[in-house]
Design an enzyme around this catalytic site. Sequence first.
Site, PDB file in Angstrom:
ATOM      1  N   ARG A 160      49.407 -17.363  38.285  1.00 19.12           N
ATOM      2  CA  ARG A 160      49.428 -18.207  37.083  1.00 19.12           C
ATOM      3  C   ARG A 160      49.819 -17.421  35.834  1.00 19.12           C
ATOM      4  O   ARG A 160      49.249 -17.621  34.759  1.00 19.12           O
ATOM      5  CB  ARG A 160      48.078 -18.909  36.856  1.00 19.12           C
ATOM      6  CG  ARG A 160      47.644 -19.803  37.975  1.00 19.12           C
ATOM      7  CD  ARG A 160      48.594 -20.978  38.224  1.00 19.12           C
ATOM      8  NE  ARG A 160      48.212 -21.629  39.468  1.00 19.12           N
ATOM      9  CZ  ARG A 160      48.759 -21.314  40.655  1.00 19.12           C
ATOM     10  NH1 ARG A 160      49.744 -20.434  40.753  1.00 19.12           N
ATOM     11  NH2 ARG A 160      48.356 -21.915  41.749  1.00 19.12           N
ATOM     12  N   SER A 209      44.072 -27.317  35.341  1.00 21.74           N
ATOM     13  CA  SER A 209      42.935 -26.395  35.486  1.00 21.74           C
ATOM     14  C   SER A 209      42.636 -25.705  34.166  1.00 21.74           C
ATOM     15  O   SER A 209      43.535 -25.172  33.512  1.00 21.74           O
ATOM     16  CB  SER A 209      43.242 -25.335  36.532  1.00 21.74           C
ATOM     17  OG  SER A 209      43.378 -25.948  37.785  1.00 21.74           O
ATOM     18  N   GLU A 280      43.156 -20.634  31.963  1.00 26.65           N
ATOM     19  CA  GLU A 280      44.516 -20.802  32.514  1.00 26.65           C
ATOM     20  C   GLU A 280      45.378 -21.559  31.498  1.00 26.65           C
ATOM     21  O   GLU A 280      46.550 -21.276  31.322  1.00 26.65           O
ATOM     22  CB  GLU A 280      44.444 -21.585  33.829  1.00 26.65           C
ATOM     23  CG  GLU A 280      45.801 -21.811  34.477  1.00 26.65           C
ATOM     24  CD  GLU A 280      45.692 -22.306  35.919  1.00 26.65           C
ATOM     25  OE1 GLU A 280      44.802 -21.852  36.654  1.00 26.65           O
ATOM     26  OE2 GLU A 280      46.505 -23.167  36.289  1.00 26.65           O
TER      27      GLU A 280
HETATM   28  C1  LIG Z   1      46.785 -33.464  36.285  1.00 25.15           C
HETATM   29  C2  LIG Z   1      47.334 -32.065  36.262  1.00 25.15           C
HETATM   30  C3  LIG Z   1      47.426 -31.344  37.443  1.00 25.15           C
HETATM   31  C4  LIG Z   1      47.910 -30.047  37.437  1.00 25.15           C
HETATM   32  N1  LIG Z   1      48.003 -29.363  38.619  1.00 25.15           N
HETATM   33  C5  LIG Z   1      48.478 -28.096  38.630  1.00 25.15           C
HETATM   34  C6  LIG Z   1      48.589 -27.363  39.860  1.00 25.15           C
HETATM   35  O1  LIG Z   1      48.266 -27.844  40.936  1.00 25.15           O
HETATM   36  N2  LIG Z   1      49.071 -26.096  39.793  1.00 25.15           N
HETATM   37  C7  LIG Z   1      49.451 -25.516  38.622  1.00 25.15           C
HETATM   38  O2  LIG Z   1      49.884 -24.360  38.641  1.00 25.15           O
HETATM   39  N3  LIG Z   1      49.363 -26.187  37.457  1.00 25.15           N
HETATM   40  C8  LIG Z   1      48.893 -27.459  37.426  1.00 25.15           C
HETATM   41  N4  LIG Z   1      48.811 -28.133  36.236  1.00 25.15           N
HETATM   42  C9  LIG Z   1      49.185 -27.457  34.983  1.00 25.15           C
HETATM   43  C10 LIG Z   1      50.643 -27.665  34.558  1.00 25.15           C
HETATM   44  O3  LIG Z   1      51.143 -28.890  35.032  1.00 25.15           O
HETATM   45  C11 LIG Z   1      51.560 -26.526  35.030  1.00 25.15           C
HETATM   46  O4  LIG Z   1      51.125 -25.279  34.532  1.00 25.15           O
HETATM   47  C12 LIG Z   1      53.011 -26.754  34.582  1.00 25.15           C
HETATM   48  O5  LIG Z   1      53.855 -25.843  35.212  1.00 25.15           O
HETATM   49  C13 LIG Z   1      53.191 -26.644  33.073  1.00 25.15           C
HETATM   50  O6  LIG Z   1      54.497 -27.076  32.774  1.00 25.15           O
HETATM   51  P1  LIG Z   1      54.858 -27.765  31.399  1.00 25.15           P
HETATM   52  O7  LIG Z   1      56.296 -28.014  31.379  1.00 25.15           O
HETATM   53  O8  LIG Z   1      53.978 -28.928  31.157  1.00 25.15           O
HETATM   54  O9  LIG Z   1      54.482 -26.574  30.412  1.00 25.15           O
HETATM   55  P2  LIG Z   1      53.747 -26.698  29.012  1.00 25.15           P
HETATM   56  O10 LIG Z   1      52.327 -27.093  29.249  1.00 25.15           O
HETATM   57  O11 LIG Z   1      54.545 -27.504  28.085  1.00 25.15           O
HETATM   58  O12 LIG Z   1      53.776 -25.162  28.554  1.00 25.15           O
HETATM   59  C14 LIG Z   1      53.091 -24.168  29.286  1.00 25.15           C
HETATM   60  C15 LIG Z   1      53.645 -22.804  28.844  1.00 25.15           C
HETATM   61  O13 LIG Z   1      55.008 -22.729  29.227  1.00 25.15           O
HETATM   62  C16 LIG Z   1      55.839 -22.479  28.103  1.00 25.15           C
HETATM   63  N5  LIG Z   1      57.086 -23.192  28.309  1.00 25.15           N
HETATM   64  C17 LIG Z   1      57.275 -24.508  28.633  1.00 25.15           C
HETATM   65  N6  LIG Z   1      58.585 -24.757  28.808  1.00 25.15           N
HETATM   66  C18 LIG Z   1      59.238 -23.596  28.571  1.00 25.15           C
HETATM   67  C19 LIG Z   1      60.598 -23.199  28.588  1.00 25.15           C
HETATM   68  N7  LIG Z   1      61.599 -24.064  28.875  1.00 25.15           N
HETATM   69  N8  LIG Z   1      60.907 -21.921  28.288  1.00 25.15           N
HETATM   70  C20 LIG Z   1      59.938 -21.027  27.994  1.00 25.15           C
HETATM   71  N9  LIG Z   1      58.626 -21.330  27.960  1.00 25.15           N
HETATM   72  C21 LIG Z   1      58.288 -22.601  28.265  1.00 25.15           C
HETATM   73  C22 LIG Z   1      55.035 -23.016  26.908  1.00 25.15           C
HETATM   74  O14 LIG Z   1      55.442 -22.388  25.707  1.00 25.15           O
HETATM   75  C23 LIG Z   1      53.628 -22.630  27.318  1.00 25.15           C
HETATM   76  O15 LIG Z   1      53.384 -21.281  27.018  1.00 25.15           O
HETATM   77  C24 LIG Z   1      48.322 -29.446  36.222  1.00 25.15           C
HETATM   78  C25 LIG Z   1      48.241 -30.179  35.028  1.00 25.15           C
HETATM   79  C26 LIG Z   1      47.742 -31.482  35.036  1.00 25.15           C
HETATM   80  C27 LIG Z   1      47.676 -32.238  33.744  1.00 25.15           C
END
Ligand SMILES: Cc1cc2nc3c(=O)[nH]c(=O)nc-3n(C[C@H](O)[C@H](O)[C@H](O)COP(=O)(O)OP(=O)(O)OC[C@H]3O[C@@H](n4cnc5c(N)ncnc54)[C@H](O)[C@@H]3O)c2cc1C
Length: 292
Positions: A160, A209, A280
């Site tokens: 992570r 998480s 996380e």
């Molecule tokens: C219901 C639910 C279930 C989930 N289950 C899981 C799971 O099973 N496993 C897991 O690992 N995670 C899980 N997550 C967490 C999350 O979905 C993941 O971490 C996901 O990969 C985050 O992606 P995002 O685009 O929403 O990133 P964001 O939340 O928008 O950003 C997260 C980080 O990534 C950076 N970021 C985003 N896009 C870019 C980009 N294009 N370039 C550079 N930096 C960037 C942001 O600046 C920030 O630091 C879950 C979340 C929810 C709400």
Amino acid sequence: MRFEENVALARLTTIGTGGPARAFAQPQTLAELERALHRAAELGLGVATVGLGSNLLAGDEGVDRLVLHLGGELAEARVEGELLVAGGGATNAVCLHRARAAGLGGFEFACAIPGTAGGGVWMNAGAYGSDWGTILARALVVTTDGTGWLTPGELGLGYRRSRLQHGQVVARVEYRLQPRPPGEIRAEVAKLVALRKATQPTNRRTFGSVFKNPEGAVGAGRMLELCGLKGHRIGGAMVSPVHANFIENADCATTADCLALMAEARRRAHEAYGVELEHEVVFLGEIELPLL
Ligand SMILES: Cc1cc2nc3c(=O)[nH]c(=O)nc-3n(C[C@H](O)[C@H](O)[C@H](O)COP(=O)(O)OP(=O)(O)OC[C@H]3O[C@@H](n4cnc5c(N)ncnc54)[C@H](O)[C@@H]3O)c2cc1C
């Protein structure tokens, strides 16, 4: 491309909290993204990219940065041979759809991760024994100093985490997948989604998480459940009654409510297990947890 003002992070995060970004822009092409980064540098503004905001907790006071949200061709995905080529802003749902339609397997594990390609790289998101590091061939990273492809090793992917910093924008990724019949992919996804629905809150506003699993036998969720936290509420934020490592926005929660709940959870886990839980969820803005 215009820099907008007063765009609330609450609109951009799945938990639905967070104050305004100092500036906000939605580049649609690589050239627009590069221009936005240079303009921010001229203005002396730090940059942060938001994907689906599904792992983000943003300060109630707002974020003193240019917040970028990738759109247009930076949010599209297409298959080239056994590579799935996705914009940094492409959602996992779109990527999974493209892969299945082309008969490519390997991305099924991400079916219940509601993020984007770029967010997945930053977090090295994962589930069911796979993560971004398993399938990522390389990622195109854009900064004010230049644009270049980085391998998983160069990105420093671990549990992570990656070595990415704000200001490094993942504009495109290439996933290496393997041929698999679409029917098998569909069946695998149905199985994983059912498993998810049985064990986690899937229809609530959360940021996934809250804490990373600590080393040792007991996971963060089970530990917090044993600390009696399921259903515990501070302000509008509540520890999920379904899974104790999730916080729900139960009723107009603020980021301060979520932080207070996280602080209480860390305090109890430390008291009962001597463990310092590490968050996380990514913090954006001037927010931090109190020391234990
Ligand atoms: C219901 C639910 C279930 C989930 N289950 C899981 C799971 O099973 N496993 C897991 O690992 N995670 C899980 N997550 C967490 C999350 O979905 C993941 O971490 C996901 O990969 C985050 O992606 P995002 O685009 O929403 O990133 P964001 O939340 O928008 O950003 C997260 C980080 O990534 C950076 N970021 C985003 N896009 C870019 C980009 N294009 N370039 C550079 N930096 C960037 C942001 O600046 C920030 O630091 C879950 C979340 C929810 C709400």
